[in-house]
Design an enzyme around this catalytic site. Sequence first.
Site, short mmCIF file in Angstrom:
data_model
loop_
_atom_site.label_atom_id
_atom_site.label_comp_id
_atom_site.label_asym_id
_atom_site.label_seq_id
_atom_site.Cartn_x
_atom_site.Cartn_y
_atom_site.Cartn_z
CE1 TYR A 36 -3.46 2.78 0.68
CE2 TYR A 36 -2.05 3.39 2.53
CZ TYR A 36 -3.09 3.68 1.68
OH TYR A 36 -3.78 4.86 1.81
CD GLU A 37 3.46 2.72 4.67
OE1 GLU A 37 4.29 1.82 4.92
OE2 GLU A 37 3.19 3.63 5.47
CD GLU A 101 8.17 1.55 12.46
OE1 GLU A 101 8.49 2.52 13.18
OE2 GLU A 101 8.66 1.32 11.34
CB VAL A 105 -7.67 -2.45 9.29
CG1 VAL A 105 -8.90 -3.34 9.19
CG2 VAL A 105 -7.49 -1.94 10.72
CB ILE A 114 -10.72 -3.08 12.93
CG1 ILE A 114 -11.96 -4.00 12.87
CG2 ILE A 114 -9.49 -3.87 13.39
CD1 ILE A 114 -11.82 -5.20 11.93
N GLY A 115 -9.51 -0.14 13.05
CA GLY A 115 -8.36 0.76 13.11
C GLY A 115 -8.45 1.67 14.33
CG ASN A 142 -1.20 7.32 3.42
OD1 ASN A 142 -2.41 7.31 3.15
ND2 ASN A 142 -0.60 6.35 4.08
CE1 TYR A 149 -2.98 7.11 13.38
CE2 TYR A 149 -2.04 7.44 11.20
CZ TYR A 149 -2.33 6.60 12.26
OH TYR A 149 -1.97 5.29 12.22
#
Lengths: 184, 184
Positions: A36-37, A101, A105, A114-115, A142, A149
């Site tokens: 994904y990253e 770190e 999910v 869940i996250g 991202n 966040y």
Amino acid sequence: METVAFAAKNMHFKIRQARKEDCKEVSRMIMELAVYEKMPDQVKISPEELERDGFCQNPFFECLVAEVPEEHKSKEGFTIVGYTLYFYTYSTWKGRSLYLEDLYVMPEFRGNGIGKGLLSKVAEVGKKKQCVRLQLSVLNWNTPTLDFYAAKGAQDLTVSEGWHFIRFDEQNMGNLANEAPKDQ
Amino acid sequence: METVAFAAKNMHFKIRQARKEDCKEVSRMIMELAVYEKMPDQVKISPEELERDGFCQNPFFECLVAEVPEEHKSKEGFTIVGYTLYFYTYSTWKGRSLYLEDLYVMPEFRGNGIGKGLLSKVAEVGKKKQCVRLQLSVLNWNTPTLDFYAAKGAQDLTVSEGWHFIRFDEQNMGNLANEAPKDQ
């Protein structure tokens, strides 16, 4: 903490501390997150290294996993569908801190809280251990993660104060080490 | 490591692991560094907290100090003239890592190789402990420091890969913790 179980939007799941035998699953999800990253070729860690470093006398990290019951397993048959890996750091201005770190999910299980559950359990650990902050780093493209966040109250310190990440890789760290004055 | 002593440009100094009784001196230099970083009001840590967190069973950090002999003491009478504070972190891509929280040398003792000595001793610790990288963060206006690390091979990951620092402060971490699902 032992385990946490609850249901959100009809999806039951529990959050519990990772056990040594979960490292293979955690390792699988580390790779999924790296894909994904957009940096999957960066992953060099093995399940054995995770076992060695996370389940020793003074572990280098702690890990929580999110688990769903058999009837909700993923299409590939996985029941461990999320994880978070964190460790303790230290601020010489404020004291004990926690560093997140990874938080991940699996895509098909997102939107079920869940996250958020994993994140808030980590924050709970931080509070119990008298940590004064919870930090992490995110890639600037991202946006979904940055928004996730920010919506929960996090501040982007690179933007607000100008902090930059600096790294010596293994080669350059080794060069420095070779120049270290010898012990007497 | 015990101690290291050597002379550079006629200035003798030694680098050694900090002891509990050095915390008052380390605390003084933490404040000096914060003044340089233009954020002295951010420092909330006490020598007692450093003693508690750095000299316990599983310490939250390790610390080295640079010491000069009595005849080279600072104008205020200090013989401990530099320090570095670091701890272990973990990369889920690469494994064990070291994080350099602070590296400081008092202004009148700069130019004698003390900063380089401290940095290379930390790199040596990293190598011994099988760490694969040494990381730190620097404020973007702090060009002398950015240049110091770049000259030794460090990479600015905020520039090259776009990593941003994200922080939940104590209040926001507490809010998250309060929303954590309860243990069963």
